[in-house]
Design an enzyme around this catalytic site. Structure first.
Site, mmCIF file in Angstrom:
data_model
loop_
_atom_site.group_PDB
_atom_site.id
_atom_site.type_symbol
_atom_site.label_atom_id
_atom_site.label_comp_id
_atom_site.label_asym_id
_atom_site.label_seq_id
_atom_site.Cartn_x
_atom_site.Cartn_y
_atom_site.Cartn_z
ATOM 1 N N GLY A 6 -66.746 -34.794 -49.091
ATOM 2 C CA GLY A 6 -65.743 -35.344 -49.992
ATOM 3 C C GLY A 6 -65.305 -36.742 -49.599
ATOM 4 C CE LYS A 175 -48.448 -31.906 -42.389
ATOM 5 N NZ LYS A 175 -49.608 -31.864 -43.170
HETATM 6 O O1 KPL Z 1 -48.365 -33.867 -45.643
HETATM 7 C C1 KPL Z 1 -47.569 -34.465 -46.338
HETATM 8 C C2 KPL Z 1 -47.878 -34.549 -47.790
HETATM 9 O O2 KPL Z 1 -47.441 -35.467 -48.467
HETATM 10 O O3 KPL Z 1 -48.595 -33.656 -48.266
HETATM 11 C C3 KPL Z 1 -46.282 -35.009 -45.773
HETATM 12 C C4 KPL Z 1 -46.203 -34.668 -44.311
HETATM 13 C C5 KPL Z 1 -45.135 -34.389 -46.500
HETATM 14 C C6 KPL Z 1 -46.205 -36.496 -45.814
HETATM 15 O O4 KPL Z 1 -46.035 -37.021 -47.070
#
Ligand code: KPL
Length: 293
Positions: A6, A175
């Site tokens: 990708g 996360k």
């Molecule tokens: O991983 C992210 C996303 O935008 O998907 C964060 C950590 C929120 C940073 O924008």
């Protein structure tokens, strides 16, 4: 040899970093392939000629990396499974959570690495990659292997600094908590990440992280609500001028990773009997917007 599936933002970022570090790589492009890629960072503009290749050849060497949207991971594994040699390590690099059991069933002999990176990158045009922030990369084996040092070293060249973790699931959940806070709230309120630092969002951030703490605790993952809350506030501060990926997806009327972010928390909560009402509410609100695309 790095085989990168990708040419989205993170796929192109990997190509750019490999190119810079003089590492052997190929990109199996899924989107239109520009002949040149403009890679812009805060203080540089470097043009590379990415090594795009077709997906027809066998992948018997190096490492196979899937820097994709969470919902593209399983279809990509199904598509490439017959081409990936049985010993080739496969790395999943995506936001949110996917069904790891299913992935291990499909890749029944391959070493599997899961990783998360906080590098910021987006494509402003087909041929332009903007690297908005250097981050950190955390990785670990989903299927056990002892070969940590080699792969940590490899990724230290590509997305540094890279640390290797035995408890990678705990890190992925941490996360996930950040994404459950920042992504739906920024998308629903049409704001940049940094605007979530305002006092008006504090109680919602507290509630989202509390629900996830309860769930993680039930799943025997070590965490406190204070840690999740403080980590979210830190990411909000560090990525203050960014629009989250879900914000961008909603604005461009593209499919979001809602199912793999808030949706994943809700479904896991149902499995183990932990209520997640605010995550559920945010999940439903994003889902409602998406059904009107
Ligand atoms: O991983 C992210 C996303 O935008 O998907 C964060 C950590 C929120 C940073 O924008």
């Amino acid at each position: 040899m790095f085989t990168i599936v990708g040419n989205g933002a993170i796929g192109n970022l990997l190509a750019f970093q490999c190119d810079n570090a003089n590492l052997d790589y190929r990109v199996i492009a899924r989107l239109p392939r520009p002949s040149k890629l403009n890679c812009k960072t805060n203080n540089s503009h470097i043009v590379i000629k990415p090594n795009y290749q077709s997906s027809q050849s066998m992948i018997n060497d190096g490492i196979f990396i899937l820097p994709l949207k969470a919902y593209q991971i399983m279809p990509a594994i199904e598509q490439f499974k017959s081409l990936i040699g049985p010993d080739v390590p496969v790395m999943l690099l995506h936001n949110g959570m996917v069904n790891h059991d299913l992935i291990l069933q499909h890749l029944d002999s391959n070493p599997v690495i899961v990783a998360t990176t906080s590098y910021g990158a987006f494509k402003s045009q087909t041929d332009t990659l903007n690297v908005t922030g250097m981050g950190i990369t955390q990785a670990g084996w989903l299927r056990d292997s002892d070969d940590n040092i080699y792969y940590q070293g490899l990724f230290e060249n590509v997305l540094p600094p890279c640390s290797w973790h035995k408890n990678i699931l705990e890190i992925l959940w941490r996360k996930l908590a950040v994404n459950c806070v920042i992504n739906p709230l920024t998308a629903l309120h049409n704001i940049k990440n940094g605007e979530l630092a305002a006092a008006e969002y504090r109680s919602q951030i507290t509630e989202i992280t509390l629900e996830i703490t309860n769930l993680m605790t039930e799943l025997r993952l070590s965490v406190t609500q204070k840690e999740l809350f403080e980590n979210c506030m830190l990411v909000i501060e560090k990525t203050a001028s960014n629009y989250s990926s879900m914000h961008q997806d909603i604005q461009k009327r593209r499919r979001t990773e809602n199912e793999n972010i808030s949706g994943y928390v809700v479904s896991q909560g149902e499995v183990v009997g932990i209520p997640t009402p605010l995550n559920e509410h945010l999940y439903q609100q994003i889902k409602k917007i998406e059904t009107h695309f």
